[in-house]
Write a protein that holds these residues in place. Structure first.
Motif, mmCIF file in Angstrom:
data_model
loop_
_atom_site.group_PDB
_atom_site.id
_atom_site.type_symbol
_atom_site.label_atom_id
_atom_site.label_comp_id
_atom_site.label_asym_id
_atom_site.label_seq_id
_atom_site.Cartn_x
_atom_site.Cartn_y
_atom_site.Cartn_z
ATOM 1 N N VAL A 332 0.875 -1.183 0.000
ATOM 2 C CA VAL A 332 0.000 0.000 0.000
ATOM 3 C C VAL A 332 0.906 1.225 0.000
ATOM 4 N N ALA A 333 0.768 2.065 -1.024
ATOM 5 C CA ALA A 333 1.623 3.246 -1.161
ATOM 6 C C ALA A 333 0.759 4.462 -1.454
ATOM 7 N N ASN A 334 1.233 5.618 -0.985
ATOM 8 C CA ASN A 334 0.535 6.867 -1.278
ATOM 9 C C ASN A 334 1.558 7.923 -1.657
ATOM 10 N N ASP A 335 1.091 9.016 -2.227
ATOM 11 C CA ASP A 335 1.974 10.079 -2.696
ATOM 12 C C ASP A 335 1.968 11.288 -1.765
ATOM 13 N N GLY A 336 1.512 11.108 -0.526
ATOM 14 C CA GLY A 336 1.484 12.222 0.413
ATOM 15 C C GLY A 336 2.799 12.408 1.128
ATOM 16 N N ALA A 337 2.825 13.384 2.038
ATOM 17 C CA ALA A 337 4.026 13.645 2.824
ATOM 18 C C ALA A 337 4.178 12.568 3.892
ATOM 19 N N PRO A 338 5.405 12.070 4.129
ATOM 20 C CA PRO A 338 5.610 11.066 5.177
ATOM 21 C C PRO A 338 5.197 11.620 6.524
ATOM 22 N N PRO A 339 4.615 10.797 7.394
ATOM 23 C CA PRO A 339 4.207 11.280 8.722
ATOM 24 C C PRO A 339 5.409 11.657 9.553
ATOM 25 N N ARG A 340 5.280 12.743 10.322
ATOM 26 C CA ARG A 340 6.376 13.157 11.185
ATOM 27 C C ARG A 340 6.436 12.254 12.408
ATOM 28 N N ALA A 341 7.625 12.150 12.981
ATOM 29 C CA ALA A 341 7.801 11.315 14.164
ATOM 30 C C ALA A 341 7.103 11.946 15.355
ATOM 31 N N ALA A 342 6.458 11.104 16.162
ATOM 32 C CA ALA A 342 5.761 11.595 17.351
ATOM 33 C C ALA A 342 6.750 11.947 18.446
ATOM 34 N N THR A 343 6.474 13.016 19.162
ATOM 35 C CA THR A 343 7.312 13.397 20.301
ATOM 36 C C THR A 343 6.905 12.578 21.510
#
Length: 390
Positions: A332-343
């Motif tokens: 499953v792939a998408n062309d959006g921005a990668p999720p940022r790492a959670a603090t």
């Protein structure tokens, strides 16, 4: 990998800082002015602290707090020897050793076994607070001791805070894993109960038609054999999967969504938002073991949910399902921005943790990360035959 690199850089920086403080201690005449020439011993004690806090320690280590208590006890004896019997140096008391003991205090608080960590923390804190008394009992050194005591308190608080975060996260991950494995077991229970019920019905029917139409009996026996073989394969896969002891064995059967229902899932996903979901299937989807099919469906469903929540700017989500002789491959792939790492303060998502547990339960593996051309990619490999994973 990035986290380990930052850890190593931080450790190297701390060692360098201790080395600089050690040179300052020696240059200021550490040990000079005391009737006891213990400067080499002080240097050795400072080096020993680095040997304790520098290596990686497993969580709940009992060896770490024991070694820390020995080191803190030695430091206290050295303080008594220099400050009381030696009359004080009147110079540097060993700031490198103080920093090293603070590092030991942090590591023990963070990683030590709780039963041993408490006395180790108390003894190490006392050793740190009394350390300036090596220079004498003047107001300056007493204030320095109080300052080190406050620093030790702050270090303990930081260690407890990080330990609490990790403990909370671990409990949450264990809960997600347990729930996922229980859900998987319930799915298999429904499937097995459905097939066993069918076997019983077909066997009863075959008994009544045995004298009237023997040929139909052979067909029923073939169907019973196929259903029994598939049920036994699923039961073998269910070995080791945790079950909910409170689950009701007579719960109503629920339809199990699998690979064949992915088209409906993607259509519903597309209709609910601005992201277009496209399905690509390579190979036949017939005859896939039910636990593999349902696991593939859950992988796609969770990945699409994460796209909706975290993939900012995503316009297209592509789902590939490929069947090989031994594996069912899902991407499953998408062309959006990668999720940022959670603090650390943010509530982390545990969807991938649950998926990993479910995929491992059927002998498969799953990875997730940024794609080569951007976006985010989830890859899962599910074995069609349990023998390929052995």
């Amino acid at each position: 990998m990035r986290r380990n690199l930052l850890l190593h850089v931080g450790q190297a920086g701390a060692v360098f800082f201790m080395a600089v403080l050690g040179l300052v201690d020696l240059n200021s005449g550490m040990g000079v002015g005391s009737s006891l020439d213990l400067a080499p011993v002080q240097v050795l004690s400072a080096v020993a602290t680095a040997v304790v806090w520098l290596p990686a320690h497993r969580q709940g280590s009992t060896r770490l707090p024991k070694v820390a208590m020995l080191l803190a006890g030695f430091s206290l004896l050295l303080t008594i020897g220099i400050g009381v019997f030696g009359g004080g140096t009147g110079a540097s008391f060993g700031s490198a050793e103080a920093v090293g003991l603070l590092g030991v205090l942090f590591v023990v608080t963070r990683r030590g076994d709780p039963n041993w960590a408490v006395p180790a923390v108390l003894l190490t804190g006392i050793a740190i607070g009394f350390l300036p008394l090596r220079g004498g009992l003047t107001t300056t050194y007493v204030i320095a001791g109080l300052a080190l005591g406050l620093a030790a308190t702050a270090v303990i608080a930081l260690g407890v805070y990080l330990r609490t975060i990790e403990s909370t996260r671990k409990r949450a991950m264990d809960s997600v894993r347990s729930e996922q494995r229980a859900e998987f077991a319930r799915d298999l229970h429904d499937f097995i109960a459905h097939h066993v019920t069918g076997i019983v019905v077909q066997a009863q029917g075959a008994r009544f038609i045995a004298e009237q139409d023997p040929k139909r009996v052979m067909l029923a026996l073939e169907q019973i054999e196929a259903a029994g073989a598939e049920t036994m394969a699923s039961m073998r896969r269910m070995v080791g999967v945790l079950r909910d002891p409170n689950a009701q064995p007579d719960a109503p059967l629920a339809p199990l969504a699998g690979v064949d229902e992915l088209g409906q899932l993607l259509e519903s996903f597309t209709n609910q938002g601005d992201v277009l979901a496209r399905l690509h299937v390579d190979g036949s989807t017939t005859g896939i073991p039910v636990e593999v099919s349902t696991s593939a469906y859950r992988v796609v469903m969770e990945a699409l949910t994460n796209i909706r929540r975290h993939a900012q700017g995503a316009r297209v989500a592509d789902v590939w399902v490929r069947r090989t002789p031994d594996w069912l491959l899902v991407r499953v792939a998408n062309d959006g921005a990668p999720p940022r790492a959670a603090t650390p303060r943010e509530a982390p998502g545990y969807g991938l943790v649950g998926l990993t547990e479910r995929v491992r339960a059927v002998g498969g593996r799953i990875t997730a990360g940024p794609g080569i051309d951007g976006g985010w990619v989830v890859d899962a490999a599910l074995p069609l035959d349990q023998e390929v994973t052995r």
